[in-house]
Each structure stands twice: as structure tokens, then as C-alpha cells.
Design an enzyme around this catalytic site. Structure first.
Site, PDB file in Angstrom:
ATOM      1  N   GLN A 100      -4.418  72.269  55.399  1.00  0.00           N
ATOM      2  CA  GLN A 100      -4.057  70.640  55.681  1.00  0.00           C
ATOM      3  C   GLN A 100      -3.889  70.213  56.998  1.00  0.00           C
ATOM      4  O   GLN A 100      -2.353  70.888  57.247  1.00  0.00           O
ATOM      5  CB  GLN A 100      -3.198  69.785  54.184  1.00  0.00           C
ATOM      6  CG  GLN A 100      -4.079  68.538  54.642  1.00  0.00           C
ATOM      7  CD  GLN A 100      -3.404  67.882  52.851  1.00  0.00           C
ATOM      8  OE1 GLN A 100      -1.897  67.192  53.218  1.00  0.00           O
ATOM      9  NE2 GLN A 100      -4.078  67.467  51.996  1.00  0.00           N
ATOM     10  N   TYR A 170      -1.166  58.002  55.452  1.00  0.00           N
ATOM     11  CA  TYR A 170      -0.907  58.408  56.631  1.00  0.00           C
ATOM     12  C   TYR A 170      -2.221  57.875  57.872  1.00  0.00           C
ATOM     13  O   TYR A 170      -3.028  57.016  57.677  1.00  0.00           O
ATOM     14  CB  TYR A 170      -1.700  59.871  56.557  1.00  0.00           C
ATOM     15  CG  TYR A 170      -0.448  60.376  55.836  1.00  0.00           C
ATOM     16  CD1 TYR A 170       0.766  60.301  56.514  1.00  0.00           C
ATOM     17  CD2 TYR A 170      -0.884  61.779  55.128  1.00  0.00           C
ATOM     18  CE1 TYR A 170       1.978  60.745  55.160  1.00  0.00           C
ATOM     19  CE2 TYR A 170       0.549  62.438  54.031  1.00  0.00           C
ATOM     20  CZ  TYR A 170       1.510  61.416  53.990  1.00  0.00           C
ATOM     21  OH  TYR A 170       2.478  62.466  53.627  1.00  0.00           O
ATOM     22  N   ARG A 321       3.233  69.696  41.800  1.00  0.00           N
ATOM     23  CA  ARG A 321       4.380  69.335  41.370  1.00  0.00           C
ATOM     24  C   ARG A 321       4.776  70.665  40.096  1.00  0.00           C
ATOM     25  O   ARG A 321       5.554  71.445  40.176  1.00  0.00           O
ATOM     26  CB  ARG A 321       5.250  68.038  41.084  1.00  0.00           C
ATOM     27  CG  ARG A 321       5.763  67.476  42.338  1.00  0.00           C
ATOM     28  CD  ARG A 321       6.897  66.207  40.970  1.00  0.00           C
ATOM     29  NE  ARG A 321       5.167  65.688  41.441  1.00  0.00           N
ATOM     30  CZ  ARG A 321       5.870  64.316  40.248  1.00  0.00           C
ATOM     31  NH1 ARG A 321       6.647  64.137  40.318  1.00  0.00           N
ATOM     32  NH2 ARG A 321       4.468  63.204  39.909  1.00  0.00           N
ATOM     33  N   CYS A 343       7.370  70.923  33.927  1.00  0.00           N
ATOM     34  CA  CYS A 343       7.521  70.014  34.462  1.00  0.00           C
ATOM     35  C   CYS A 343       7.174  68.416  34.192  1.00  0.00           C
ATOM     36  O   CYS A 343       7.007  68.322  33.447  1.00  0.00           O
ATOM     37  CB  CYS A 343       6.549  69.854  36.059  1.00  0.00           C
ATOM     38  SG  CYS A 343       6.479  68.220  37.288  1.00  0.00           S
ATOM     39  N   CYS A 346       9.932  64.816  37.758  1.00  0.00           N
ATOM     40  CA  CYS A 346      11.575  63.855  37.859  1.00  0.00           C
ATOM     41  C   CYS A 346      11.359  63.602  39.580  1.00  0.00           C
ATOM     42  O   CYS A 346      12.484  62.879  39.798  1.00  0.00           O
ATOM     43  CB  CYS A 346      12.708  64.488  37.277  1.00  0.00           C
ATOM     44  SG  CYS A 346      13.001  65.773  38.118  1.00  0.00           S
TER      45      CYS A 346
END
Length: 362
Positions: A100, A170, A321, A343, A346
């Protein structure tokens, strides 16, 4: 019935399953963006964990523009040999890997005041409050050229494709956005003009990498605020990208860290979901284009993911995540342990010493 673990095509990339590791900033490179042993280890674990397609953390396309510390670089040829080592490592485990590339722009608080930060117009970023320099035509051409060269370096490094980051406020996203783009030249005003920067990046990159090399684009479904880019505009952008030859589109949001708190709210007529925050938006787009759509955000339960797969036209499912917590998550699911991800979202995984799960992997 479609299967999450069947072979599929993304452009001319053959993938062993429909799971994607979405781009995740690891904060583990050298100061100038080069690979480290820790970073090689992370990608090896992801590949061993049966992730079908790994998208790297975003890489900066010009040396002077680094929106975050510890992020990967692709701004000159010095990266090619170490990325060949990375792509060979991932391919050894029959996973595929896409680089990316991004220009962060004003979505940053890193080294602000010590560098020139480009923007379409002098409008502060809503979250960071960072103000950028309105770009001249020469500066636009410079960044277009940098993206294209970064795409060619990705190909030369053995990556299976490249993803242009056009989401998350972005620089490309800001050109697309009527809130951030107040230009009065050929790059501002109408959606056709606001798309011009992205289209020029894609077109020049396509010239450099050839017709057969996969180019993906990551887009924001909606900016989720009044005056921002709307979902109706995003659908038009997706149709234009399909027409130009983009190989796949990843549909994300523009609400870093806030999506969980916005579940149940509706924007542009569609709802942010608890399981797969933006999949409704991705599904609508998947019904209007004939190229693969990747949905990302809030995917935690394989049974729900399988349901989305078979009730929509979405092809791929990207996770970030949860793979910091369990790099072997996809293998675990494949082997029959279908417990939801560990996960807890958090967001404590962002630390000064690198980004990793601080709850389960202390």
C-alpha cells in the site's frame, strides 16, 4: 454456496482464501522507513497464519513526507532488495502480498512545522487541526510521478500488486472531498475535477507497471459529516475506476477509532453495522461494478462473515487489529476453531515502541 476458504481471483492474483490483512501501520521500521528483523517476523507470522492476501502498512512515496514514525518507505530504489526478501518470505507460505502506498498529508501530527505538508487547499484536517500548503500544478505533477514510480518499485520488488490509499483523509481523499478541496482550477469544483488527481496517479502508474499488474484502490465509503464526500459520489468514483481498469476496490470508512461508537447510525441512507461496519456500502457498490470489492472494519465472527459472503456480492474480507492479537487467526478458523476474535478493539495497540496487542501479547 460460496466458501471463505476457496481459491479466488483478485485481478490476476490467485488467492487461497478470501481473507485479507488490511494495511496496518506497524511502527517498526528504521527511522527512514527500511525493514527490520521485527518487521520481517511479523509478516512471516501472518503468512504462516494462512492470511490469503497481506496488504502492507502504508509506505510513503516521497522521502520528505512521513505522516507517522516507523512507517515503511518506497520513495527510492534502495528499498527494492529488502522488499524482495519480504515478498519471497511471504510467497514461501503460499500467501500473496500487496504494497500500500500513500501520501498522508495533513492527517498527521508528526514533525508538523518541520516540513512542507501538501494539501489540495488550506483547510485544516478536522481531527489533527494540521494545515497544509495548497499545491501548485508542478507539485501535483511531482506527487503523481512519485506515486507512479512507487508502483513500479513495488512491482520490481516482487509484490503481487499495489494499493493506492485514497481513503482516511489522506491527500487523495482530500482532493476527492468537497470539504477539503476548495480549488478553482481543473482539480476542484465538480466531482469530475476532484477525481482528476486520483485518475492521473492511476493512469501514470498503469503506464509504468503495465496492463497485467494488479492495482487496487482504497476508498472511503462516505466522510460521514455534512459537506464531506458522500456515498453517492463514492459510487461514481468506483464506476470510473472500473472503467479505467482498476483491479479491485477496498471500501473503508473515514472514522478512525470511532466506528464502534457509531454502530447503528445511518449515513447516506445506510447503517454502520456492528459486524462489518461498512459492508452495506460495499455491497451496494459490488452490485454496481464488476470488479472485486473488499470490505474492512469490525469483522469478528467467521459465521457472520460467511453470511455476508453468501448474502452479498462482496468478495473479500479485510481484518487488521485482530491479527495483531492473533496472527494465526485465519488458520485457527480454517482448522475448525470458530470462536470469535480475541481482539477487544481497545486501540491500545499503538505504542511508542511499535504497534502490537498490549492485552493478550504482553
Amino acid at each position: 454456496m460460496k466458501n471463505l476458504f476457496e481459491k479466488t481471483q483478485l485481478g490476476n492474483i490467485t488467492l487461497k482464501n478470501r481473507f485479507v490483512r488490511s494495511a496496518t501501520w506497524e511502527n517498526m521500521t528504521t527511522e527512514d522507513g527500511h525493514m527490520t528483523d521485527e518487521l520481517y517476523k511479523i509478516y512471516k507470522e501472518l503468512a504462516k497464519g494462512e492470511v490469503g492476501l497481506i496488504i502492507t502498512g502504508y509506505a510513503n512515496v516521497v522521502q520528505e513526507e512521513q505522516p507517522n514514525p516507523g512507517m515503511m518507505g518506497i520513495y527510492n530504489d534502495s528499498f527494492i532488495d529488502e522488499y524482495k526478501k519480504l515478498t519471497d518470505l511471504v510467497h514461501k507460505y503460499d500467501s500473496k502480498i500487496v504494497m500500500q502506498i500513500a501520501y498522508g498529508g495533513t492527517k498527521t501530527k508528526y514533525n508538523v512545522g518541520q516540513r512542507i505538508i501538501f494539501a489540495p487547499s488550506e483547510v485544516p484536517e478536522r481531527g489533527t487541526k494540521t494545515l497544509g500548503k495548497s499545491m501548485t500544478k508542478e507539485e501535483i505533477d511531482y506527487i503523481v510521478d512519485a506515486f507512479a514510480k512507487a508502483g513500479k518499485r513495488s512491482k520490481d520488488s516482487g509484490f503481487d500488486g499495489v494499493e493506492i490509499h485514497g481513503a482516511h483523509t489522506y491527500l487523495i481523499n482530500q482532493f476527492l472531498s468537497p470539504y477539503y478541496n476548495k480549488r478553482e482550477d481543473e482539480y476542484g469544483g465538480s466531482l469530475e475535477n476532484r477525481m482528476r488527481f486520483l485518475i492521473e496517479i492511476y493512469s501514470k502508474m498503469r503506464e509504468m507497471v503495465g496492463r497485467d499488474y494488479p492495482i487496487l484502490v482504497k476508498l472511503t465509503a462516505s466522510e460521514f459529516f455534512d459537506g464531506g464526500l458522500t456515498f453517492e459520489e463514492t459510487k461514481i468514483i468506483c464506476k470510473k475506476l472500473e472503467e479505467l481498469g482498476v483491479d479491485g476496490i477496498e471500501i473503508s470508512g473515514n472514522i478512525h477509532g470511532k466506528a464502534k461508537s457509531m454502530v447503528g447510525q445511518s449515513f447516506d441512507g445506510y447503517e454502520i453495522k456492528k459486524e462489518g461496519y461498512f459492508f452495506e456500502y460495499g455491497n451496494i457498490i459490488s452490485n454496481e461494478v464488476d470488479i472485486p470489492i473488499i470490505t474492512v472494519g469490525g469483522l469478528t465472527n467467521i459465521n457472520n462473515i460467511e453470511k455476508i459472503l453468501n448474502e452479498t456480492n462482496i468478495d473479500f474480507f479485510a481484518i487488521s487489529r485482530p491479527l495483531l492479537t492473533e496472527p494465526n487467526l485465519i488458520k485457527r478458523w480454517k482448522d475448525g476453531n470458530k470462536e470469535p476474535v480475541k481482539c477487544v478493539r481497545c486501540s491500545k495497540c499503538r505504542t511508542a515502541n511499535g504497534n502490537y496487542c498490549t492485552i493478550f501479547n504482553k
